[in-house]
Scaffold this active site. Structure first.
Site, PDB file in Angstrom:
ATOM      1  N   ASP A 215      -3.817   4.149  -6.321  1.00 17.49           N
ATOM      2  CA  ASP A 215      -5.077   3.634  -6.876  1.00 17.49           C
ATOM      3  C   ASP A 215      -4.901   2.167  -7.296  1.00 17.49           C
ATOM      4  O   ASP A 215      -3.875   1.790  -7.870  1.00 17.49           O
ATOM      5  CB  ASP A 215      -5.446   4.491  -8.099  1.00 17.49           C
TER       6      ASP A 215
ATOM      7  N   GLU B 162      -4.518   1.577  -2.053  1.00 18.27           N
ATOM      8  CA  GLU B 162      -5.907   1.138  -2.204  1.00 18.27           C
ATOM      9  C   GLU B 162      -5.808  -0.335  -2.634  1.00 18.27           C
ATOM     10  O   GLU B 162      -5.824  -0.657  -3.814  1.00 18.27           O
ATOM     11  CB  GLU B 162      -6.655   1.941  -3.275  1.00 18.27           C
TER      12      GLU B 162
HETATM   13  C1  NOJ Z   1     -10.394   3.189  -7.686  1.00 15.74           C
HETATM   14  C2  NOJ Z   1     -10.928   4.565  -7.528  1.00 15.74           C
HETATM   15  O1  NOJ Z   1     -11.200   4.804  -6.177  1.00 15.74           O
HETATM   16  C3  NOJ Z   1     -12.161   4.653  -8.400  1.00 15.74           C
HETATM   17  O2  NOJ Z   1     -12.891   5.822  -8.168  1.00 15.74           O
HETATM   18  C4  NOJ Z   1     -11.722   4.544  -9.839  1.00 15.74           C
HETATM   19  O3  NOJ Z   1     -12.860   4.540 -10.680  1.00 15.74           O
HETATM   20  C5  NOJ Z   1     -10.937   3.252 -10.063  1.00 15.74           C
HETATM   21  N1  NOJ Z   1      -9.967   3.019  -9.045  1.00 15.74           N
HETATM   22  C6  NOJ Z   1     -10.211   3.292 -11.398  1.00 15.74           C
HETATM   23  O4  NOJ Z   1      -9.124   4.170 -11.339  1.00 15.74           O
END
Ligand code: NOJ
Length: 563
Positions: free
Chosen positions: A199, A265
């Site tokens: 993440d 990500e």
């Molecule tokens: C990216 C995630 O995909 C999203 O859903 C989340 O709110 C944020 N990171 C914070 O962790």
């Protein structure tokens, strides 16, 4: 690259909204287990599960209170390990979501950290004194609205949170945090998971002096959304700091012995900047978010995707949609037109180097929901009056006709989306060759039989501009996408000996060496001498399928034995 990664296709499961077995209206792990055969049949190879950890759910699981367990609302650790074992048995790999930028404010580390300035875990988080004016230490803002700092009255300091106050940022300057995450990673790899989706992988490290971010010349209004306010700053000090790569280099030493994938990500849209994460010994792979930001414009799609391919090649993963962004069908116009374009675009993504990734419902051509303004679950919406949250993307799956659409016997945590006709559901589409689902399945099955798409064969972009975007792979295959410009069908003269392998719509035709490509369609064409593996050749399946069962020590996972 893990030995099994090249050639795979991914599928994101938003756990809350996939399948509910206990009738509480929230999807769960046993629900996912019941759908594994569906996913294997669809032809995906890797499933990514969004966070299932114990969590107060302030950000629907991206606020983790225990990195090594399962929240009872989603099931048990035993359910999870059983799911992994079953998935492996079906030739599927399982990637879980790791959230290393922040924890929940209920995580025992943070509860301890805020208990006193001398607490053992105080330095697991980022604490600062007030700025000169008595306010926050700097001008950083949270992605979800408001400052990125919250004052902790009892200990008289501010803690940093790039997301909600309930999501305090970890301090990656502290070696103890590194040690904790090495342990968390190796525990999950020992338990048999095949990798982690990391993440906000570009966000863990900050400027050591915590300097203010420069303000851009963008006006804001009282009504500006958190995103608009965030975009007022040049994030040169809080995001995408070079030191973050060292963390992944270190994690590679943990992941590589398990042949596990580190999939980032990395929300960095600039191709060469994204490439830094994916080259050499940092992340194995990363999502290319530009792919889900492009509009339905030939030049934009060509220019954007080509630049990423040239910078990062097959380390890219191509999300068609995600739980944070509108579905492809919605982005590209909605309804049947949007679904038609989404399939054409996915056809194109499937022919690029790297890994195409579906978000649940993409295989059915689903649109976002239309939710009444008083129904909001996403903190972006509940905490910022007037802001649009991400709920519309996260509406539950429609498996079959009926009141709970086969998702739940209870009341779903969010209403169903706008696609509620029988023909939108999975059972309504199964077996109908013209359905979105069956076309996606055909495409994925075909992709496995075309080595030039998955063996690193070079790309060429034979059309320089205009509404047709085309990529050639290894001189063997051509994929062409026609976004249209109102000029009707495009006619492409092809060399002798070509064969139309896949058409995203029945009107696509290859006649006497001319490819007829109506607007909003795509075609995959074999050029002369293309390698095409036989249809039922199991030996020829992707490396992922072939390798997954071989000597997997955790095939039958026993939670008792889990570390
Ligand atoms: C990216 C995630 O995909 C999203 O859903 C989340 O709110 C944020 N990171 C914070 O962790």
């Amino acid at each position: 690259m893990p030995s099994w990664w090249s050639g795979v296709v991914g599928y994101e499961i938003y756990v809350r909204s996939f399948a509910d077995t206990d009738g509480d209206g929230v999807g769960d792990l046993p629900g996912i287990r019941t759908k594994l055969p569906y996913l294997a049949d669809l032809g995906v190879d890797v499933i990514w599960l969004t966070p299932f950890y114990p969590s107060p759910q302030a950000d629907h699981g991206y606020d983790v209170a225990d990195y090594l367990d399962v929240d009872p609302r989603f099931g048990t650790l035993e359910d999870l390990l059983g799911l992994v074992a079953e998935a492996h048995g079906l030739g599927l790999r399982v990637v879980i979501d790791l959230v290393p930028n922040h924890t929940s404010d209920r995580h025992p580390w943070f509860l301890d950290a805020r208990s006193s300035r001398d607490a053992e875990h105080r330095d697991y988080y980022v604490w600062k004194d007030s700025g000169p004016d008595g306010g926050p230490p700097n001008n950083w803002v949270s992605h979800f609205g408001g400052p990125a700092w919250t004052y902790d009255e009892p200990t008289g300091q501010w803690y940093m949170h790039l997301f909600l106050p309930e999501q305090p940022d970890l301090n990656w300057d502290n070696p103890a945090v590194h040690e904790e995450f090495r342990r968390i990673l190796s525990t999950w790899f020992e338990r048999g998971v095949d990798g982690v989706r990391i993440d906000v992988a570009h966000s863990l490290v900050e400027d050591p002096s915590f300097r203010d971010n420069p303000l851009l010349d963008v006006p804001i209004e009282d009504t500006s959304s958190p995103q608009e306010i965030f975009d007022r700053f040049s994030h040169i000090h809080d995001l995408d700091q070079p030191g973050v790569l060292d963390i992944y280099r270190d994690w590679r030493r943990v992941a590589d012995p398990y042949d596990a994938v580190l999939l980032g990500e990395v929300f960095v849209l600039q191709p060469t900047k994204l490439a830094r994460y994916l080259q050499g010994d940092a992340l194995h792979a990363g999502f290319c978010f530009s792919a889900l930001k492009v509009t339905w414009d030939g030049d934009e799609i060509r220019h954007t995707l080509r630049a990423h391919v040239e910078a990062s090649g097959d380390a890219l993963t191509w999300p068609l949609s995600s739980h944070d962004d509108p579905h492809a069908a919605t982005r590209f116009g909605g309804g049947d037109l949007g679904a038609r374009r989404a399939l054409a675009y996915f056809t194109f993504l499937c022919a690029l180097p790297g890994v195409p990734f579906l978000f649940q419902g993409d295989e059915l051509g689903l649109d976002d929901g239309e939710l009444a303004s008083d129904i909001a679950e996403d903190p972006i919406a509940t905490r910022n009056p007037g802001a649009t949250g991400r709920d519309a993307v996260r509406t539950p799956m429609v498996w079959e006709p009926g009141p709970g659409f086969g998702f739940t016997t209870g009341t779903p945590w969010l209403p169903f989306g706008r696609n509620r006709e029988d023909r939108h559901t999975a059972t309504g589409q199964l077996g109908d060759p013209s359905s979105h689902l069956e076309q996606v399945r055909r495409l994925l099955t075909l992709r496995r039989r075309l080595p030039a798409l998955t063996d690193g064969s070079p790309t060429a972009w034979p059309i320089e501009d205009g509404p047709v975007v085309a990529v050639e792979r290894g001189g063997e295959l051509l994929v062409a996408l026609h976004v249209g410009d109102g000029g009707g069908s495009a006619e492409l003269e092809l060399p002798d000996g070509c064969e139309l392998l896949f058409a995203s719509a029945p009107q696509v035709a290859l006649l006497d060496g001319t490819l007829h490509l109506p607007e909003d369609t795509a075609a995959l064409v074999a050029l002369e001498d293309a390698r095409i593996l036989p249809e039922d050749d199991d030996e020829g399946l992707t490396a992922a399928r072939a390798a997954v069962d071989a000597a997997d020590p955790m095939l039958v996972a026993d939670p008792e034995e889990a570390p």
